[in-house]
Design an enzyme around this catalytic site. Structure first.
Site, short mmCIF file in Angstrom:
data_model
loop_
_atom_site.label_atom_id
_atom_site.label_comp_id
_atom_site.label_asym_id
_atom_site.label_seq_id
_atom_site.Cartn_x
_atom_site.Cartn_y
_atom_site.Cartn_z
N GLY A 164 -14.42 -1.03 7.38
CA GLY A 164 -13.99 0.26 6.85
C GLY A 164 -15.08 0.92 6.03
O GLY A 164 -16.27 0.86 6.38
N ASN A 165 -14.69 1.52 4.91
CA ASN A 165 -15.64 2.27 4.08
C ASN A 165 -16.80 1.41 3.60
O ASN A 165 -17.93 1.89 3.51
CB ASN A 165 -14.92 2.83 2.85
CG ASN A 165 -13.92 3.89 3.24
OD1 ASN A 165 -14.11 4.60 4.23
ND2 ASN A 165 -12.84 3.97 2.50
N VAL A 166 -16.52 0.16 3.30
CA VAL A 166 -17.59 -0.74 2.83
C VAL A 166 -18.21 -1.48 4.03
O VAL A 166 -19.43 -1.53 4.17
CB VAL A 166 -17.05 -1.77 1.81
CG1 VAL A 166 -18.15 -2.74 1.40
CG2 VAL A 166 -16.48 -1.06 0.58
N LYS B 222 -6.20 -1.99 -13.97
CA LYS B 222 -5.96 -1.61 -12.58
C LYS B 222 -4.77 -0.66 -12.54
O LYS B 222 -3.82 -0.80 -13.33
CB LYS B 222 -5.61 -2.86 -11.75
CG LYS B 222 -5.77 -2.68 -10.28
CD LYS B 222 -7.23 -2.77 -9.86
CE LYS B 222 -7.45 -2.33 -8.44
NZ LYS B 222 -8.86 -2.35 -8.05
P1 NAD Z 1 -11.07 0.32 3.84
O1 NAD Z 1 -9.58 0.44 3.84
O2 NAD Z 1 -11.91 1.50 4.14
O3 NAD Z 1 -11.52 -0.85 4.84
C1 NAD Z 1 -10.78 -2.01 5.08
C2 NAD Z 1 -10.77 -2.21 6.57
O4 NAD Z 1 -10.16 -3.45 6.86
C3 NAD Z 1 -9.99 -1.13 7.31
O5 NAD Z 1 -10.80 -0.56 8.32
C4 NAD Z 1 -8.79 -1.88 7.87
O6 NAD Z 1 -8.35 -1.35 9.10
C5 NAD Z 1 -9.36 -3.26 8.01
N1 NAD Z 1 -8.38 -4.34 8.07
C6 NAD Z 1 -7.22 -4.48 7.38
N2 NAD Z 1 -6.60 -5.63 7.72
C7 NAD Z 1 -7.40 -6.23 8.63
C8 NAD Z 1 -7.32 -7.45 9.34
N3 NAD Z 1 -6.29 -8.28 9.21
N4 NAD Z 1 -8.33 -7.76 10.19
C9 NAD Z 1 -9.39 -6.93 10.35
N5 NAD Z 1 -9.50 -5.76 9.70
C10 NAD Z 1 -8.53 -5.42 8.85
O7 NAD Z 1 -11.43 -0.30 2.41
P2 NAD Z 1 -12.87 -0.43 1.79
O8 NAD Z 1 -13.07 0.64 0.80
O9 NAD Z 1 -13.87 -0.65 2.87
O10 NAD Z 1 -12.70 -1.78 0.96
C11 NAD Z 1 -12.66 -3.04 1.61
C12 NAD Z 1 -12.30 -4.09 0.58
O11 NAD Z 1 -13.28 -4.13 -0.46
C13 NAD Z 1 -10.96 -3.84 -0.12
O12 NAD Z 1 -10.35 -5.08 -0.36
C14 NAD Z 1 -11.35 -3.19 -1.43
O13 NAD Z 1 -10.40 -3.44 -2.44
C15 NAD Z 1 -12.64 -3.92 -1.73
N6 NAD Z 1 -13.59 -3.16 -2.56
C16 NAD Z 1 -13.99 -1.92 -2.18
C17 NAD Z 1 -14.88 -1.23 -2.97
C18 NAD Z 1 -15.37 0.14 -2.56
O14 NAD Z 1 -16.38 0.59 -3.11
N7 NAD Z 1 -14.74 0.80 -1.61
C19 NAD Z 1 -15.39 -1.79 -4.15
C20 NAD Z 1 -14.97 -3.07 -4.49
C21 NAD Z 1 -14.07 -3.76 -3.69
#
Ligand code: NAD
Length: 442
Positions: A230-232, A124
């Site tokens: 968010g993105n996922v 990481k």
């Molecule tokens: P992102 O930052 O786009 O989305 C996360 C969302 O959560 C944001 O919109 C943020 O505003 C919201 N958030 C934060 N704190 C919050 C709370 N207390 N209550 C409600 N919403 C809250 O990130 P992402 O890329 O969507 O990833 C989400 C999670 O999945 C992360 O933990 C990331 O490490 C994990 N992940 C992502 C991927 C990927 O392909 N992007 C792959 C594996 C794991």
């Protein structure tokens, strides 16, 4: 004040006082030691962090020479291949939190890679975001991620990075200008691009595996409670509706994200609302599946006690605040926990092997969704739930056991080569070197 209770900036000050930009902590023959005798405290603190430290092969730290940011690479175990996992650009009040995050996320990545059948080890990256960073300024980001790429080049490939929280596809493209040890680069330069859609699809496949194993048939008619769109999480809402869920209730702290989802699925059974960071209401929503798609650490004794669902399955990494306590608490409440690294593997699957070229509907990726493939996401979820039940252990323990066994299998071609890379960095005094500048034509 100890080094650990200080800020990442305090470590930078300490390194500067030692007249070095670089430091490491490595574990060789069971001994954990630091690059500089003056940093012995760092090695001791890492080794004593019994929650997150698992004899990591190496932790490498460097001060970016243009931005002055603290750049880090955490390498857990590289028996299956080079350490692989995304780089996080995040704010940390204390150095101990910065180190803990890197250590535990590297272990999680190794398990994820092994359980997904990838020939990669666990690693990481973490860049400490500081108040004086102009993090929204493209010029600053370019400098930061280019120097992160130089840092990776200096590590000779023992760690290969990717996208993670706080960093995006543009940042990966910047890293790619100064190193080859990066994945998730944009399709415009031959990469796999944004992994979030694959991750979203993979989490839905994991939910399908869990509902099938628990005799709940499939996702049709299920009520979904989601934290973070968010993105996922955003695209996952669409995947879930396509799979026939009855409704999705979601929260996010970002009004823009809430609006996006409400607009994209207007007229469907989707309710999204804006909350503040400490809001607990989402944990209390009644439903079938709770989907943590925000940040890790959200599941703890307080939040677990509030849940009104029968399954937890989401994308966030390290969902359990304490993975030796909170998985038990969930099990005691009769809630089936689908371990995060089993559910969210498709992001890394999507990008891990991009150097081998791409195919439309790539079979190397699509098979992870194929019920006929023994190692598909859904089948691995089913196997983990079944073995937990058979052996009277938690689903986390069952998943860790499966992954840890696989992580001991050496790479079929390269063996444990990244460990040799780390030994060579140590032998050649990496800590005294400087990142090579990007070559310019004269
Ligand atoms: P992102 O930052 O786009 O989305 C996360 C969302 O959560 C944001 O919109 C943020 O505003 C919201 N958030 C934060 N704190 C919050 C709370 N207390 N209550 C409600 N919403 C809250 O990130 P992402 O890329 O969507 O990833 C989400 C999670 O999945 C992360 O933990 C990331 O490490 C994990 N992940 C992502 C991927 C990927 O392909 N992007 C792959 C594996 C794991």
């Amino acid at each position: 004040m100890t080094l650990l209770s200080g800020t990442p900036a305090d470590l930078i000050t300490r390194l500067r006082a030692l007249d070095t930009r670089r430091a490491y902590v490595v574990t060789e023959n069971g001994q954990t030691r630091a690059s500089h005798p003056e940093l012995a405290e760092l090695a001791v603190a890492i080794a004593e962090n019994t929650r997150d430290y698992r004899a990591h092969e190496g932790v490498f730290l460097e001060i970016g020479n243009e931005t002055g940011a603290l750049l880090g690479a955490f390498v857990h175990k590289t028996v299956r291949g080079q350490a692989a996992g995304g780089v996080r650009y995040w704010r940390y009040d204390r150095l101990e939190h910065y180190l803990s995050d890197g250590l535990r996320l590297a272990v999680g990545m190794g398990r994820k890679n092994a359980a997904a059948g990838l020939w990669w080890g666990g690693g990481k990256g973490v860049i400490a975001r500081a108040d004086d960073h102009a993090a929204d300024d493209p010029k600053f980001r370019r400098a930061l991620f280019r120097e992160y790429g130089r840092f990776l080049s200096g590590l000779n490939g023992c760690y290969v990075s990717a996208e993670d929280a706080g960093a995006g596809p543009f940042d990966m493209a910047e890293i790619f200008t100064t190193t080859r040890y990066i994945t998730c680069v944009p399709p415009a330069v031959g990469g796999s691009g944004n992994p979030s859609f694959a991750t979203a699809r993979g989490v839905v496949a994991a939910m399908q595996g869990a509902t099938a194993e628990l005799g709940m048939t499939d996702l049709r008619g299920k009520r979904i409670v989601m934290q973070g769109i968010g993105n996922v999480g955003g695209p996952m809402v669409g995947e879930l509706l396509d799979a026939g869920v009855e409704s999705v209730v979601a929260t996010d702290i970002d009004a823009g994200r809430v609006n996006n989802v409400m607009n994209a699925y207007a007229g469907r059974s989707v309710t999204a609302r804006v909350v503040d960071g400490g809001d607990m209401s989402i944990y209390e929503e009644k439903g079938d599946i709770f989907v943590p798609n925000a940040l890790g650490g959200g599941l703890n004794p307080d939040t677990i006690a509030r849940l009104k669902v029968s399954i937890v399955c989401g994308a966030a990494n390290n969902q359990l605040l304490d993975d030796q306590r909170d998985d038990r608490l969930l099990a005691e409440r009769g809630i089936t926990y689908v371990p995060d690294f089993i559910a969210n593997r498709m992001g890394i699957v999507n990008c891990a092997n991009e150097q081998y070229g791409r195919l439309p509907n790539d079979p190397a990726i699509e098979r992870h969704f194929d019920a006929e493939w023994d190692n598909s996401v859904a089948n691995v979820v089913r196997r983990v739930l079944r073995s937990a039940k058979a052996d009277g252990i938690t689903t986390s323990q069952a998943a860790n056991r499966l992954a840890d066994e696989l992580a001991e299998q050496p790479h079929p071609i390269w063996g444990h080569r990244a460990q040799a890379i780390i030994s060579s960095l140590v032998a050649n005094h990496w800590e005294k070197g400087e990142s090579d500048p990007y070559p310019t034509q004269t």
